[in-house]
Design an enzyme around this catalytic site. Structure first.
Site, PDB file in Angstrom:
ATOM      1  N   GLU A 273       0.837  -1.214   0.000  1.00  0.00           N
ATOM      2  CA  GLU A 273       0.000   0.000   0.000  1.00  0.00           C
ATOM      3  C   GLU A 273       0.866   1.257   0.000  1.00  0.00           C
ATOM      4  O   GLU A 273       0.786   2.069   0.909  1.00  0.00           O
ATOM      5  CB  GLU A 273      -0.905  -0.004   1.246  1.00  0.00           C
ATOM      6  CG  GLU A 273      -1.802  -1.219   1.376  1.00  0.00           C
ATOM      7  CD  GLU A 273      -2.520  -1.298   2.725  1.00  0.00           C
ATOM      8  OE1 GLU A 273      -2.148  -0.544   3.654  1.00  0.00           O
ATOM      9  OE2 GLU A 273      -3.451  -2.113   2.851  1.00  0.00           O
ATOM     10  N   ARG A 276       3.278   7.701  -0.119  1.00  0.00           N
ATOM     11  CA  ARG A 276       4.284   8.763  -0.163  1.00  0.00           C
ATOM     12  C   ARG A 276       5.408   8.469  -1.159  1.00  0.00           C
ATOM     13  O   ARG A 276       5.834   9.363  -1.898  1.00  0.00           O
ATOM     14  CB  ARG A 276       4.879   8.930   1.239  1.00  0.00           C
ATOM     15  CG  ARG A 276       5.787  10.145   1.412  1.00  0.00           C
ATOM     16  CD  ARG A 276       6.492  10.087   2.775  1.00  0.00           C
ATOM     17  NE  ARG A 276       5.556   9.860   3.847  1.00  0.00           N
ATOM     18  CZ  ARG A 276       4.945  10.822   4.539  1.00  0.00           C
ATOM     19  NH1 ARG A 276       5.205  12.070   4.281  1.00  0.00           N
ATOM     20  NH2 ARG A 276       4.097  10.514   5.505  1.00  0.00           N
ATOM     21  N   ARG A 312       1.719  19.977   6.287  1.00  0.00           N
ATOM     22  CA  ARG A 312       2.726  19.124   6.930  1.00  0.00           C
ATOM     23  C   ARG A 312       3.669  19.878   7.853  1.00  0.00           C
ATOM     24  O   ARG A 312       3.953  19.396   8.959  1.00  0.00           O
ATOM     25  CB  ARG A 312       3.509  18.315   5.888  1.00  0.00           C
ATOM     26  CG  ARG A 312       2.634  17.358   5.069  1.00  0.00           C
ATOM     27  CD  ARG A 312       3.458  16.417   4.206  1.00  0.00           C
ATOM     28  NE  ARG A 312       4.204  15.467   5.009  1.00  0.00           N
ATOM     29  CZ  ARG A 312       5.467  15.544   5.294  1.00  0.00           C
ATOM     30  NH1 ARG A 312       6.208  16.508   4.785  1.00  0.00           N
ATOM     31  NH2 ARG A 312       6.035  14.672   6.062  1.00  0.00           N
ATOM     32  N   CYS A 343      -4.434  33.362   9.675  1.00  0.00           N
ATOM     33  CA  CYS A 343      -4.405  33.948  11.011  1.00  0.00           C
ATOM     34  C   CYS A 343      -4.193  32.891  12.080  1.00  0.00           C
ATOM     35  O   CYS A 343      -5.101  32.561  12.840  1.00  0.00           O
ATOM     36  CB  CYS A 343      -5.683  34.738  11.249  1.00  0.00           C
ATOM     37  SG  CYS A 343      -5.852  36.033  10.023  1.00  0.00           S
ATOM     38  N   TYR A 372       0.405  14.043   0.631  1.00  0.00           N
ATOM     39  CA  TYR A 372      -0.110  14.689   1.841  1.00  0.00           C
ATOM     40  C   TYR A 372       0.018  16.217   1.751  1.00  0.00           C
ATOM     41  O   TYR A 372       0.206  16.891   2.754  1.00  0.00           O
ATOM     42  CB  TYR A 372       0.566  14.119   3.106  1.00  0.00           C
ATOM     43  CG  TYR A 372       0.471  12.612   3.151  1.00  0.00           C
ATOM     44  CD1 TYR A 372      -0.738  12.008   3.437  1.00  0.00           C
ATOM     45  CD2 TYR A 372       1.566  11.806   2.832  1.00  0.00           C
ATOM     46  CE1 TYR A 372      -0.854  10.625   3.427  1.00  0.00           C
ATOM     47  CE2 TYR A 372       1.454  10.426   2.822  1.00  0.00           C
ATOM     48  CZ  TYR A 372       0.236   9.839   3.125  1.00  0.00           C
ATOM     49  OH  TYR A 372       0.124   8.469   3.110  1.00  0.00           O
TER      50      TYR A 372
HETATM   51  C1  LIG Z   1      -1.516   6.101   4.961  1.00  0.00           C
HETATM   52  C2  LIG Z   1      -1.554   4.623   4.741  1.00  0.00           C
HETATM   53  C3  LIG Z   1      -0.720   4.017   3.791  1.00  0.00           C
HETATM   54  C4  LIG Z   1       0.298   4.768   2.971  1.00  0.00           C
HETATM   55  O1  LIG Z   1       1.376   5.206   3.725  1.00  0.00           O
HETATM   56  P1  LIG Z   1       2.622   5.887   2.993  1.00  0.00           P
HETATM   57  O2  LIG Z   1       3.545   6.225   4.091  1.00  0.00           O
HETATM   58  O3  LIG Z   1       2.130   7.063   2.269  1.00  0.00           O
HETATM   59  O4  LIG Z   1       3.199   4.859   2.073  1.00  0.00           O
HETATM   60  C5  LIG Z   1      -0.859   2.655   3.581  1.00  0.00           C
HETATM   61  N1  LIG Z   1      -1.750   1.915   4.293  1.00  0.00           N
HETATM   62  C6  LIG Z   1      -2.557   2.475   5.227  1.00  0.00           C
HETATM   63  C7  LIG Z   1      -3.512   1.615   5.959  1.00  0.00           C
HETATM   64  C8  LIG Z   1      -2.481   3.837   5.481  1.00  0.00           C
HETATM   65  O5  LIG Z   1      -3.282   4.374   6.409  1.00  0.00           O
END
Ligand SMILES: *Cc1c(COP(=O)(O)O)cnc(C)c1O
Length: 432
Positions: A273, A276, A312, A343, A372
């Protein structure tokens, strides 16, 4: 590796001059490089070429449907955390059977929508959620494929707000409760258990925590298969870090090689998954300098992008590299706080940062803003959200128009009209 580079002091995005895009579309402006995005996706996907796998891009990192569409055409799946992200992913052309649904607070409505779409599986984070999914699935006369998200209790050595795999975090089911949870899941009529899932945090710059977590998951895998569970999917989450400053995160190749070795001989489909690592360095945010001001011995550079555009720095104290878009002559360096128009004292993009001297109308570029950034943006202070442009070679495409003032009130205005039309008597009474 990314395709933002200076030629004689002029920043280019692939074959396009960044300052020209800023003049054409205005600022604040997000600019993405298609080539960079695809190369990063390929780097992760190819890293796992040796094992059956699905690369489920984490939509929350950057959810623009044009970017999702590019990734879909490359074969990506999606990791979603809301019904809204499901809607985006499907609309962008990501097939439902490559979508996994994570998150601690899925509503019945979202569960129904996901079942209706026919997603690959839910990553379930609690026993109550398991029961809820079973109920909803039964109502729809179907069964839901699920993985249980296990909290492996490893310290990912990252910022506490983006660490998710520690016992103290709200995410997942504790490892010691895992077997019991699987046994409950097996008894529920609306549930088909198909996998094990984890995600331990974000911006990880070392492999060790990822591999520790994998080892713990595999231990559970063997326990479960011994008990007769047919575990077909292993989801190891995302989290691989990127270089914002001087970090040296492992290359996806190293992650892939270590994972392939650990999975040797297992009949399993791997799911990752990544968010980033795909989008982060594929995007920049361009902002215009409005004013500079000295308060005592402190220099502030006031720009037209704020914490509503890029949260961020405010949220995590995150570092983003910042430089001028055009530096045809060498400018002296100064130390400044780069701040937005919002503000809030927390509205800054950088503090005590060495930057070249800048003047009003100069463009500053905030690097590594592809993940992000826009996806966390808001309209706070009634600021229309920024535009987004996708660069592909010498060509570019507006992939999100700048919001207008009308957009700010579009969801409110019909309600106000109705309120005025109804001439609400009890409100009149309060006003008297
Ligand atoms: C945010 C998230 C990701 C992705 O994380 P990265 O650091 O952007 O790779 C993957 N899996 C779950 C469950 C997340 O909440």
């Amino acid at each position: 590796m990314n395709h933002f580079y200076y030629i004689h002091g002029v920043l280019n995005a692939e074959g396009t001059i960044v300052a020209e895009l800023a003049l054409q579309y205005g600022t604040p402006l997000y600019i993405y490089s298609a080539k960079t995005l695809i190369q990063h996706y390929d780097a992760v996907d190819n890293a796992f070429a040796g094992v059956p796998h699905i690369t489920c891009y984490s939509v929350k990192a950057n959810s623009n449907i044009a970017l999702l569409h590019l990734l879909a055409r490359r074969g990506a799946g999606a990791d979603i955390v809301s019904g809204g992200e499901l809607f985006r992913a499907l609309r962008a052309g990501i097939p439902a059977e490559r979508i996994v649904f994570s998150g601690v607070g899925k509503t019945s409505k979202e569960i129904r929508e996901a079942l209706h779409a026919g997603i690959l599986m839910f990553n379930v984070e609690s026993l109550m959620e398991l029961e809820r999914i079973s109920e909803v699935a039964q109502q729809l006369k179907t069964t839901a494929r699920v993985s249980l998200r296990i909290n492996p209790d490893v310290d990912p050595n990252t910022h506490p707000y983006i660490s998710t795999g520690l016992r103290e975090n709200k995410f997942g089911i504790p490892m010691e409760d895992a077997l019991e949870a699987y046994e409950l899941a097996a008894k529920l009529p609306g549930i088909e258990v198909v996998g094990i899932d984890c995600h331990i945090g974000s911006q990880l710059t070392q492999l060790a925590p990822l591999l520790d977590a994998l080892e713990r998951l595999l231990h559970l895998y063997h326990q479960l298969t011994a008990k007769g569970f047919a575990i077909r999917y292993l989801d190891i989450g995302g989290g691989l870090g990127i270089t914002y400053d001087t970090e040296e995160p492992p290359h996806p190749k190293e992650w892939g090689a270590a994972v392939a070795k650990a999975l040797e001989g297992l009949d399993i489909t791997l799911i990752t998954e990544p968010g980033r690592v795909i989008a982060g360095n594929a995007g920049i945010l361009v902002t215009e300098v409005l004013y500079t001001k000295h308060n005592k011995d402190k220099l502030f550079v006031v720009v037209d992008a704020g914490m509503n555009d890029l949260m961020r720095p405010t949220l995590y104290g995150a570092y983003h590299r910042i430089h001028v878009a055009t530096e045809i002559y060498k400018r002296p360096m100064v130390k400044a706080d780069i701040v937005g128009p919002i503000c809030e004292s927390g509205d800054f993009l950088a503090k005590d940062r060495e930057i070249p001297v800048v003047f009003p109308r100069n463009f500053l570029v905030i690097f590594s803003a592809g993940a992000y950034g826009m996806s966390m943006s808001s309209q706070y202070n009634s600021r229309p959200r920024a535009a987004e442009v996708l660069v592909h070679g010498e060509f570019h495409t507006l992939i999100r128009r700048r919001e207008t003032y009308e957009d700010l009130i579009a969801a409110e205005e019909p309600c106000l009209d109705e309120m005025i039309r109804d001439d609400l008597e009890h409100i009149e009474r309060i006003l008297r």
